[in-house]
Design an enzyme around this catalytic site. Sequence first.
Site, PDB file in Angstrom:
ATOM      1  N   LYS A 107      -3.065  -2.144  15.293  1.00 38.20           N
ATOM      2  CA  LYS A 107      -2.787  -1.573  16.510  1.00 38.20           C
ATOM      3  C   LYS A 107      -3.735  -1.547  17.683  1.00 38.20           C
ATOM      4  O   LYS A 107      -5.010  -1.670  17.497  1.00 38.20           O
ATOM      5  CB  LYS A 107      -2.605   0.095  16.150  1.00 38.20           C
ATOM      6  N   GLU A 130       0.838  -1.277   0.167  1.00 30.78           N
ATOM      7  CA  GLU A 130      -0.012   0.017  -0.150  1.00 30.78           C
ATOM      8  C   GLU A 130       0.887   1.292   0.016  1.00 30.78           C
ATOM      9  O   GLU A 130       2.087   1.297   0.161  1.00 30.78           O
ATOM     10  CB  GLU A 130      -1.025  -0.074   1.155  1.00 30.78           C
TER      11      GLU A 130
HETATM   12  N1  PSU Z   1      -2.708   1.124  10.950  1.00 35.64           N
HETATM   13  C1  PSU Z   1      -1.298   1.355  10.974  1.00 35.64           C
HETATM   14  N2  PSU Z   1      -0.772   2.381  10.062  1.00 35.64           N
HETATM   15  C2  PSU Z   1      -1.571   2.853   8.988  1.00 35.64           C
HETATM   16  C3  PSU Z   1      -2.618   2.352   8.751  1.00 35.64           C
HETATM   17  C4  PSU Z   1      -3.228   1.293   9.586  1.00 35.64           C
HETATM   18  O1  PSU Z   1      -0.598   0.771  11.771  1.00 35.64           O
HETATM   19  O2  PSU Z   1      -0.736   3.594   8.266  1.00 35.64           O
HETATM   20  C5  PSU Z   1      -3.506   2.921   7.566  1.00 35.64           C
HETATM   21  C6  PSU Z   1      -3.409   1.755   6.436  1.00 35.64           C
HETATM   22  O3  PSU Z   1      -3.515   2.438   5.126  1.00 35.64           O
HETATM   23  C7  PSU Z   1      -5.036   1.360   6.670  1.00 35.64           C
HETATM   24  C8  PSU Z   1      -5.695   2.516   7.073  1.00 35.64           C
HETATM   25  O4  PSU Z   1      -5.477   0.638   5.610  1.00 35.64           O
HETATM   26  O5  PSU Z   1      -4.786   3.329   7.945  1.00 35.64           O
HETATM   27  C9  PSU Z   1      -7.006   2.420   7.701  1.00 35.64           C
HETATM   28  O6  PSU Z   1      -7.862   3.558   8.051  1.00 35.64           O
HETATM   29  P1  PSU Z   1      -9.165   3.329   8.416  1.00 35.64           P
HETATM   30  O7  PSU Z   1      -8.969   3.088  10.164  1.00 35.64           O
HETATM   31  O8  PSU Z   1      -9.444   4.801   8.425  1.00 35.64           O
HETATM   32  O9  PSU Z   1      -9.745   2.529   7.604  1.00 35.64           O
END
Ligand code: PSU
Length: 302
Positions: free
Chosen positions: A158, A24
């Site tokens: 996380k 990604e």
């Molecule tokens: N978790 C991490 N680092 C990140 C992300 C998630 O530890 O950079 C990023 C990833 O790209 C993941 C996105 O797909 O955040 C998820 O965002 P949301 O919670 O808004 O769906």
Amino acid sequence: MIDPVLAPDVAAAIRAGHPVVALESTIFSHLGLPSPANREALSRCLEAVERRGAVPAVTAVLDGVPRVGVSEDEHDRILGVARKAAERDLPVAMAQGWEFGATTVSAALALAAAAGISVFATGGIGGVHREVAATGDVSADLDAIASHPMVTVCAGAKAFLDLSRTLEYLETAGVPVLGWHHDDLPAFYTRSSGLRVPHRVESAGEVAAVLAARTRPERGVLLTVPIPADDEIDPTTIDSALAEALADAAAEGIRGAAVTPFVLARISAATGGDSVPANLALAENNAAVAAEVAVAISSAVR
Ligand code: PSU
Ligand code: MN
């Protein structure tokens, strides 16, 4: 159907049945990691994939074009200021010609699957948020992991998420969750969340065999890889940083797609940057394991 533009080396590898690992781009943009750690993360992930005999394919939207694989002279763009693009945002990023749409897990899976890639590596996935009852916040990553025919390799999610509900979601969605040489669901900075994964695997061949034996071949598999032991962060340090970050997010009324980048930035500030080397180490390690899996998949097909 989305029809991404493939980098020449990625297209050639896919045509020849050679192993490819999709990555990604949110993690490498300012939304994921501070500079210059993001540049180091990118080069370590690319090298980890290449060293194991696979071709890395970074996903992104550049000037409105969905891309699978970017050239070296485009790396500076991936490392810059981005608009976050989840899978549902891809058509908008294309229609509006976004300069740099940084793909999240869901968008990367959509692009990689459309290109015919089977393996994807990231740092941590999004999941069910702790305040889900009040906010309804469930990352689109989970549905995308379930509904694209790919192996997603991650260091768990996380601990600011509700990991127990995240596992429940994956069970309901029918996603096989595999622990790499490990019994517990990792919690990103730490090797164990205290929750068990349903299945432990010991080799890339086993992961490839699980993928091949799915009851619904159009759907996905999740492989969780704990951070290397030497790079793990003390759980109490992380817990207090998380608690503060979440309280700040609530107090400032942060909502929707802004929540995750906000919390990530606060954690890195609260740990005085200590979280960054851990983040790099786990991202590199995931890319390496993903490459092993991609190699096992392509040699099984031969
Ligand atoms: N978790 C991490 N680092 C990140 C992300 C998630 O530890 O950079 C990023 C990833 O790209 C993941 C996105 O797909 O955040 C998820 O965002 P949301 O919670 O808004 O769906
Ligand atoms: Mn969300």
